[in-house]
Write a protein that holds these residues in place. Sequence first.
Motif, PDB file in Angstrom:
ATOM      1  N   ALA A  19      30.306  35.870  23.529  1.00 49.45           N
ATOM      2  CA  ALA A  19      30.440  34.472  23.944  1.00 49.45           C
ATOM      3  C   ALA A  19      29.344  34.112  24.938  1.00 49.45           C
ATOM      4  O   ALA A  19      28.883  34.954  25.692  1.00 49.45           O
ATOM      5  N   PRO A  20      28.937  32.826  24.939  1.00 47.81           N
ATOM      6  CA  PRO A  20      27.968  32.411  25.940  1.00 47.81           C
ATOM      7  C   PRO A  20      28.580  32.467  27.337  1.00 47.81           C
ATOM      8  O   PRO A  20      29.790  32.403  27.482  1.00 47.81           O
ATOM      9  N   ALA A  21      27.716  32.575  28.340  1.00 51.25           N
ATOM     10  CA  ALA A  21      28.222  32.654  29.705  1.00 51.25           C
ATOM     11  C   ALA A  21      28.964  31.383  30.067  1.00 51.25           C
ATOM     12  O   ALA A  21      28.521  30.277  29.770  1.00 51.25           O
ATOM     13  N   GLY A  22      30.093  31.533  30.713  1.00 45.96           N
ATOM     14  CA  GLY A  22      30.872  30.391  31.169  1.00 45.96           C
ATOM     15  C   GLY A  22      31.765  30.838  32.306  1.00 45.96           C
ATOM     16  O   GLY A  22      32.042  32.014  32.438  1.00 45.96           O
ATOM     17  N   PRO A  23      32.227  29.882  33.131  1.00 44.97           N
ATOM     18  CA  PRO A  23      33.033  30.262  34.284  1.00 44.97           C
ATOM     19  C   PRO A  23      34.238  31.129  33.920  1.00 44.97           C
ATOM     20  O   PRO A  23      34.582  32.039  34.657  1.00 44.97           O
ATOM     21  N   THR A  24      34.873  30.859  32.766  1.00 48.16           N
ATOM     22  CA  THR A  24      36.063  31.633  32.398  1.00 48.16           C
ATOM     23  C   THR A  24      35.698  33.053  32.004  1.00 48.16           C
ATOM     24  O   THR A  24      36.561  33.927  31.979  1.00 48.16           O
ATOM     25  N   LYS A  25      34.415  33.288  31.690  1.00 46.62           N
ATOM     26  CA  LYS A  25      33.990  34.625  31.288  1.00 46.62           C
ATOM     27  C   LYS A  25      33.475  35.444  32.471  1.00 46.62           C
ATOM     28  O   LYS A  25      33.127  36.592  32.322  1.00 46.62           O
ATOM     29  N   LEU A  26      33.395  34.815  33.655  1.00 45.82           N
ATOM     30  CA  LEU A  26      32.950  35.533  34.833  1.00 45.82           C
ATOM     31  C   LEU A  26      34.134  36.212  35.509  1.00 45.82           C
ATOM     32  O   LEU A  26      35.248  35.710  35.468  1.00 45.82           O
ATOM     33  N   SER A  27      33.874  37.344  36.140  1.00 46.20           N
ATOM     34  CA  SER A  27      34.933  37.999  36.908  1.00 46.20           C
ATOM     35  C   SER A  27      35.189  37.202  38.188  1.00 46.20           C
ATOM     36  O   SER A  27      34.369  36.365  38.604  1.00 46.20           O
ATOM     37  N   LYS A  28      36.325  37.499  38.821  1.00 43.44           N
ATOM     38  CA  LYS A  28      36.651  36.837  40.080  1.00 43.44           C
ATOM     39  C   LYS A  28      35.553  37.080  41.111  1.00 43.44           C
ATOM     40  O   LYS A  28      35.148  36.176  41.844  1.00 43.44           O
ATOM     41  N   ARG A  29      35.053  38.327  41.155  1.00 44.66           N
ATOM     42  CA  ARG A  29      34.003  38.672  42.114  1.00 44.66           C
ATOM     43  C   ARG A  29      32.715  37.913  41.817  1.00 44.66           C
ATOM     44  O   ARG A  29      32.030  37.449  42.738  1.00 44.66           O
ATOM     45  N   GLU A  51      33.273  49.137  27.530  1.00 44.29           N
ATOM     46  CA  GLU A  51      32.787  48.637  26.246  1.00 44.29           C
ATOM     47  C   GLU A  51      33.436  47.304  25.912  1.00 44.29           C
ATOM     48  O   GLU A  51      32.815  46.422  25.307  1.00 44.29           O
ATOM     49  N   GLU A  52      34.708  47.135  26.320  1.00 44.46           N
ATOM     50  CA  GLU A  52      35.399  45.862  26.070  1.00 44.46           C
ATOM     51  C   GLU A  52      34.706  44.719  26.803  1.00 44.46           C
ATOM     52  O   GLU A  52      34.541  43.626  26.257  1.00 44.46           O
ATOM     53  N   GLU A  53      34.293  44.958  28.046  1.00 43.41           N
ATOM     54  CA  GLU A  53      33.578  43.931  28.805  1.00 43.41           C
ATOM     55  C   GLU A  53      32.256  43.587  28.135  1.00 43.41           C
ATOM     56  O   GLU A  53      31.896  42.421  28.018  1.00 43.41           O
ATOM     57  N   GLU A  54      31.545  44.638  27.705  1.00 48.22           N
ATOM     58  CA  GLU A  54      30.275  44.418  27.025  1.00 48.22           C
ATOM     59  C   GLU A  54      30.473  43.582  25.773  1.00 48.22           C
ATOM     60  O   GLU A  54      29.731  42.653  25.491  1.00 48.22           O
ATOM     61  N   LEU A  74      25.761  40.234  37.740  1.00 47.71           N
ATOM     62  CA  LEU A  74      25.825  38.780  37.576  1.00 47.71           C
ATOM     63  C   LEU A  74      24.543  38.258  36.927  1.00 47.71           C
ATOM     64  O   LEU A  74      24.593  37.457  35.989  1.00 47.71           O
ATOM     65  N   PHE A  75      23.387  38.728  37.416  1.00 47.19           N
ATOM     66  CA  PHE A  75      22.111  38.259  36.852  1.00 47.19           C
ATOM     67  C   PHE A  75      22.018  38.637  35.376  1.00 47.19           C
ATOM     68  O   PHE A  75      21.570  37.843  34.546  1.00 47.19           O
ATOM     69  N   ARG A  76      22.432  39.866  35.059  1.00 52.23           N
ATOM     70  CA  ARG A  76      22.393  40.292  33.656  1.00 52.23           C
ATOM     71  C   ARG A  76      23.339  39.430  32.822  1.00 52.23           C
ATOM     72  O   ARG A  76      23.018  39.051  31.700  1.00 52.23           O
ATOM     73  N   ARG A  77      24.478  39.107  33.378  1.00 57.11           N
ATOM     74  CA  ARG A  77      25.480  38.286  32.677  1.00 57.11           C
ATOM     75  C   ARG A  77      24.923  36.897  32.355  1.00 57.11           C
ATOM     76  O   ARG A  77      25.140  36.350  31.285  1.00 57.11           O
ATOM     77  N   LEU A  78      24.187  36.327  33.317  1.00 57.56           N
ATOM     78  CA  LEU A  78      23.671  34.965  33.155  1.00 57.56           C
ATOM     79  C   LEU A  78      22.303  34.928  32.482  1.00 57.56           C
ATOM     80  O   LEU A  78      21.834  33.859  32.107  1.00 57.56           O
TER      81      LEU A  78
END
Length: 200
Positions: A131-141, A122-125, A176-180
């Motif tokens: 926040a809008p998608a950004g490199p710092t909001k992406l996981s390492k994977r 839930e924290e990730e969600e 990833l697709f859902r994130r972006l």
Amino acid sequence: MTVYVIDDHPLMRDALTMLVHRVKPGLKIIPIHKLNVVESTVEKNGAPELFCLDLQLPDTLGMSGVQVLKAKFPNVPLAVVTSASASEFEARCLEAGANAFIEKSNSPTQIIAALRSLLITEEEEASEDAAPAGPTKLSKRQKQLILMLDQGLSNREIAEKLDISEHTVKVHFWRLFRRLGVNSRTQALHFARTNGWLGI
């Protein structure tokens, strides 16, 4: 949030329950032996975080279980966990809306990796929604996936490089697709280039 394990074999339900607990200790897991009691069981036990579905249930035929669950719970991740062969059923399951296809013959490590990809906290969600998608909001994977997309690697090549199964690669791409907010590799790569992410 609750995980529902839908399988008519008690031993398989127990095994999957143990694997899910290894992914997320303390998670509420409800075993179900057939499809036609899913709705009443969900009403009783709470909103689903994930469905684990066997294709071969007493009251399903072929893809019918996937189709019914996605129609009733379109936003809930669905992992098909089955003894049916991937070569025959994987593409059809994913087209019908499943988010992962896991063969029961896979090793516990592979099954856990696929389940972990689907069990988003839930924290990730909350952080994704805030926040809008950004490199710092992406996981390492996810950052690795974008770089590998840019290299033109196939799912098989990515799986070999990351030492994970192709099923898990597909799940990572789904997240990833859902994130972006995109629907394909091409759109994800365009998004990354447009936002200058390929230096990440």
